[in-house]
Design a protein around this motif. Structure first.
Motif: not given
Length: 111
Positions: A66-89
């Motif tokens: 759900r959170e990833l979907t919201a972030m994909a929809l807000s792509y380009g909304f400067d200042g509110r479209d980034t998040f922190e994420w662990e790249l788990s190999r």
């Protein structure tokens, strides 16, 4: 948990999709997967030289879909479209690995 994470990035979701994985699986195992294409803004912890990463996950939980979907929809909304994420190999064979959504220990989305 940030302390357990090896690589943590600040990212944006460029695209998010759900579809057939194409993997050869056992008969009763779900074959659909989530794919998130990330644009890396900066590395917070660890080393990652790329500017993009693709993260895969199984449709069943755990996973912050759900959170990833919201972030994909807000792509380009400067200042509110980034998040922190662990790249788990996740190693899946000799010389083959992927970043897994389902084994990610740390993520932080905007309020």
């Amino acid at each position: 948990m940030l302390e357990k994470a090896e690589i943590v990035v600040e990212a944006r979701v460029k695209s998010l999709s759900i579809g057939e994985s194409g993997l050869l699986l056992t008969e009763n195992f779900p074959s659909r997967m989530v794919r998130a294409d990330l644009e890396i803004k900066r590395v917070i912890k660890g080393k990652f030289l790329g500017k993009e990463a693709t993260v895969y996950g199984a449709v069943y939980p755990p996973g912050p879909f759900r959170e990833l979907t919201a972030m994909a929809l807000s792509y380009g909304f400067d200042g509110r479209d980034t998040f922190e994420w662990e790249l788990s190999r996740h190693e899946i064979g000799d010389d083959v690995a992927l970043f897994s959504m389902n084994t990610c220990n740390y993520h932080k989305f905007p309020d």
